[in-house]
Design a protein around this motif. Structure first.
Motif, PDB file in Angstrom:
ATOM      1  N   LEU A 111       0.837  -1.215   0.000  1.00  0.00           N
ATOM      2  CA  LEU A 111       0.000   0.000   0.000  1.00  0.00           C
ATOM      3  C   LEU A 111       0.867   1.259   0.000  1.00  0.00           C
ATOM      4  N   THR A 112       1.952   1.228   0.818  1.00  0.00           N
ATOM      5  CA  THR A 112       2.746   2.455   0.936  1.00  0.00           C
ATOM      6  C   THR A 112       3.490   2.822  -0.361  1.00  0.00           C
ATOM      7  N   PRO A 113       4.085   1.825  -1.097  1.00  0.00           N
ATOM      8  CA  PRO A 113       4.680   2.225  -2.382  1.00  0.00           C
ATOM      9  C   PRO A 113       3.631   2.782  -3.332  1.00  0.00           C
ATOM     10  N   SER A 114       2.404   2.235  -3.311  1.00  0.00           N
ATOM     11  CA  SER A 114       1.341   2.755  -4.196  1.00  0.00           C
ATOM     12  C   SER A 114       1.012   4.198  -3.821  1.00  0.00           C
ATOM     13  N   LEU A 115       0.968   4.440  -2.501  1.00  0.00           N
ATOM     14  CA  LEU A 115       0.672   5.819  -2.040  1.00  0.00           C
ATOM     15  C   LEU A 115       1.773   6.775  -2.503  1.00  0.00           C
ATOM     16  N   PHE A 116       3.033   6.280  -2.451  1.00  0.00           N
ATOM     17  CA  PHE A 116       4.163   7.116  -2.874  1.00  0.00           C
ATOM     18  C   PHE A 116       4.065   7.420  -4.378  1.00  0.00           C
TER      19      PHE A 116
ATOM     20  N   LEU B 250      -1.963  17.561  -0.462  1.00  0.00           N
ATOM     21  CA  LEU B 250      -2.429  16.174  -0.562  1.00  0.00           C
ATOM     22  C   LEU B 250      -1.263  15.250  -0.958  1.00  0.00           C
ATOM     23  N   ALA B 251      -0.472  15.692  -1.921  1.00  0.00           N
ATOM     24  CA  ALA B 251       0.654  14.879  -2.399  1.00  0.00           C
ATOM     25  C   ALA B 251       1.671  14.674  -1.282  1.00  0.00           C
ATOM     26  N   ALA B 252       2.025  15.758  -0.596  1.00  0.00           N
ATOM     27  CA  ALA B 252       3.033  15.657   0.467  1.00  0.00           C
ATOM     28  C   ALA B 252       2.534  14.754   1.597  1.00  0.00           C
ATOM     29  N   THR B 253       1.221  14.860   1.889  1.00  0.00           N
ATOM     30  CA  THR B 253       0.650  14.010   2.946  1.00  0.00           C
ATOM     31  C   THR B 253       0.732  12.534   2.540  1.00  0.00           C
ATOM     32  N   SER B 254       0.522  12.256   1.245  1.00  0.00           N
ATOM     33  CA  SER B 254       0.540  10.873   0.771  1.00  0.00           C
ATOM     34  C   SER B 254       1.934  10.237   0.844  1.00  0.00           C
ATOM     35  N   THR B 255       2.972  11.085   0.910  1.00  0.00           N
ATOM     36  CA  THR B 255       4.332  10.509   0.988  1.00  0.00           C
ATOM     37  C   THR B 255       4.649  10.028   2.413  1.00  0.00           C
ATOM     38  N   LEU B 256       3.913  10.557   3.428  1.00  0.00           N
ATOM     39  CA  LEU B 256       4.312  10.319   4.823  1.00  0.00           C
ATOM     40  C   LEU B 256       4.314   8.834   5.209  1.00  0.00           C
ATOM     41  N   PRO B 257       3.237   8.042   4.857  1.00  0.00           N
ATOM     42  CA  PRO B 257       3.284   6.619   5.231  1.00  0.00           C
ATOM     43  C   PRO B 257       4.475   5.894   4.616  1.00  0.00           C
ATOM     44  N   TYR B 258       4.798   6.258   3.382  1.00  0.00           N
ATOM     45  CA  TYR B 258       5.924   5.602   2.689  1.00  0.00           C
ATOM     46  C   TYR B 258       7.228   5.822   3.469  1.00  0.00           C
ATOM     47  N   PHE B 259       7.442   7.075   3.872  1.00  0.00           N
ATOM     48  CA  PHE B 259       8.690   7.357   4.604  1.00  0.00           C
ATOM     49  C   PHE B 259       8.684   6.729   6.006  1.00  0.00           C
ATOM     50  N   TYR B 260       7.490   6.650   6.595  1.00  0.00           N
ATOM     51  CA  TYR B 260       7.414   6.132   7.971  1.00  0.00           C
ATOM     52  C   TYR B 260       7.601   4.612   8.013  1.00  0.00           C
ATOM     53  N   PHE B 261       7.008   3.919   7.015  1.00  0.00           N
ATOM     54  CA  PHE B 261       7.021   2.456   7.073  1.00  0.00           C
ATOM     55  C   PHE B 261       8.217   1.829   6.359  1.00  0.00           C
ATOM     56  N   GLN B 262       9.306   2.541   6.261  1.00  0.00           N
ATOM     57  CA  GLN B 262      10.560   1.949   5.807  1.00  0.00           C
ATOM     58  C   GLN B 262      11.124   1.113   6.962  1.00  0.00           C
ATOM     59  N   SER B 263      12.115   0.268   6.680  1.00  0.00           N
ATOM     60  CA  SER B 263      12.667  -0.572   7.766  1.00  0.00           C
ATOM     61  C   SER B 263      13.128   0.306   8.931  1.00  0.00           C
ATOM     62  N   ALA B 264      13.745   1.448   8.608  1.00  0.00           N
ATOM     63  CA  ALA B 264      13.976   2.470   9.654  1.00  0.00           C
ATOM     64  C   ALA B 264      13.264   3.736   9.182  1.00  0.00           C
ATOM     65  N   PRO B 265      12.283   4.238   9.939  1.00  0.00           N
ATOM     66  CA  PRO B 265      11.520   5.411   9.476  1.00  0.00           C
ATOM     67  C   PRO B 265      12.437   6.579   9.077  1.00  0.00           C
ATOM     68  N   LEU B 266      12.100   7.199   7.927  1.00  0.00           N
ATOM     69  CA  LEU B 266      12.938   8.312   7.424  1.00  0.00           C
ATOM     70  C   LEU B 266      12.413   9.633   8.009  1.00  0.00           C
TER      71      LEU B 266
ATOM     72  N   ILE C  60      10.264  12.887   6.510  1.00  0.00           N
ATOM     73  CA  ILE C  60       8.942  13.191   7.087  1.00  0.00           C
ATOM     74  C   ILE C  60       8.913  14.648   7.567  1.00  0.00           C
ATOM     75  N   GLY C  61      10.006  15.074   8.211  1.00  0.00           N
ATOM     76  CA  GLY C  61      10.101  16.453   8.716  1.00  0.00           C
ATOM     77  C   GLY C  61       9.980  17.470   7.586  1.00  0.00           C
ATOM     78  N   TRP C  62      10.723  17.216   6.486  1.00  0.00           N
ATOM     79  CA  TRP C  62      10.680  18.180   5.373  1.00  0.00           C
ATOM     80  C   TRP C  62       9.299  18.225   4.720  1.00  0.00           C
ATOM     81  N   GLN C  63       8.702  17.049   4.530  1.00  0.00           N
ATOM     82  CA  GLN C  63       7.359  17.028   3.915  1.00  0.00           C
ATOM     83  C   GLN C  63       6.344  17.763   4.813  1.00  0.00           C
ATOM     84  N   THR C  64       6.506  17.585   6.133  1.00  0.00           N
ATOM     85  CA  THR C  64       5.603  18.267   7.067  1.00  0.00           C
ATOM     86  C   THR C  64       5.792  19.784   6.963  1.00  0.00           C
ATOM     87  N   ALA C  65       7.049  20.209   6.809  1.00  0.00           N
ATOM     88  CA  ALA C  65       7.308  21.655   6.657  1.00  0.00           C
ATOM     89  C   ALA C  65       6.630  22.168   5.385  1.00  0.00           C
TER      90      ALA C  65
END
Ligand code: CMP
Length: 214
Positions: A2-7, A32-48, A52-57
């Protein structure tokens, strides 16, 4: 999965955002686009967290600017006099710009028989007649009559020269007065108001010429 699809979707949304021309839509789709990247970055083997910080900014910056844009686009409420000006002399100005211009003006009243302008004076102002009737005289000879909605003193305002005629109230009159230096400062800050007001002054002079020819 799901997360790669969201990305993937997020990047498609970024493409769409860069294609639209309207700034509000661009910002809304970017959020909307930046929000959709957040799960992808979070659910990596080590959360990025840095990504996530830059997308939130980016989301916060776009949300603030989108809010400002939408507030600026709210419909404006005009009173009776403002509606009249908006449908006549100041019709080239958008309502919000017209209100900005009107905020700089002072309203004055003069009784019948009172002079408003003396020929040969340095007026340093632009006037707009709201009610009543004015007569324009040169060397005591009548030249024209000015009615509500007409600019007064526009000739010296545009040319920077001395006033070309005496202007006297035929009946009690109410008018707006803009100090020339306040308009100059507004012109420097807002070219849209400058263009629209110059257009309005051109139309005003054309209508005075047409009246004179009849
Ligand atoms: N022929 C005319 N027709 C209409 N208005 C005029 C005419 N001549 C002068 N005025 C007005 O009288 C004003 C006198 O001051 P201004 O020259 O600044 O601007 C002038 C116009 O607003």
């Amino acid at each position: 999965m799901l997360t790669p699809s969201l990305f993937y979707l997020a990047n498609l949304l970024f493409c769409l955002a860069y294609m639209v021309r309207d700034m509000a839509w661009l910002r809304a789709i970017t959020i909307l686009a930046a929000t959709s990247t957040l799960p992808y970055f979070y659910f990596q083997s080590a959360p990025l967290y840095s990504a996530i910080g830059w997308q939130t900014a980016f989301i916060i910056i776009n949300a603030i600017n989108l809010t400002i844009l939408l507030l600026q686009r709210r419909p404006v409420k005009l009173d009776e006099q403002e509606q009249w000006l908006q449908s006549t002399t100041l019709r080239l100005l958008k309502p919000r710009k017209m209100l900005r211009l009107l905020r700089l003006a002072k309203t004055h009243e003069i009784p019948a028989g009172e002079p408003l302008i003396h020929q040969g004076q340095k007026l340093n102002a632009l006037l707009l007649l709201l009610s009543g009737k004015l007569s324009v005289q040169v060397e005591g000879q009548p030249r024209a009559t000015l009615k509500p909605g007409d600019f007064v003193g526009e000739m010296s305002f545009i040319s920077g020269q001395l006033t070309s005629a005496d202007v006297v109230a035929d009946e009690p009159a109410r008018y707006l007065e803009w100090p020339a230096d306040a308009l100059d400062r507004l012109y420097a800050r807002d070219s849209e108001i400058k263009d629209a007001l110059q257009g309005a002054l051109g139309m005003d002079m054309a209508s005075k010429l047409a009246r004179q020819a009849t």
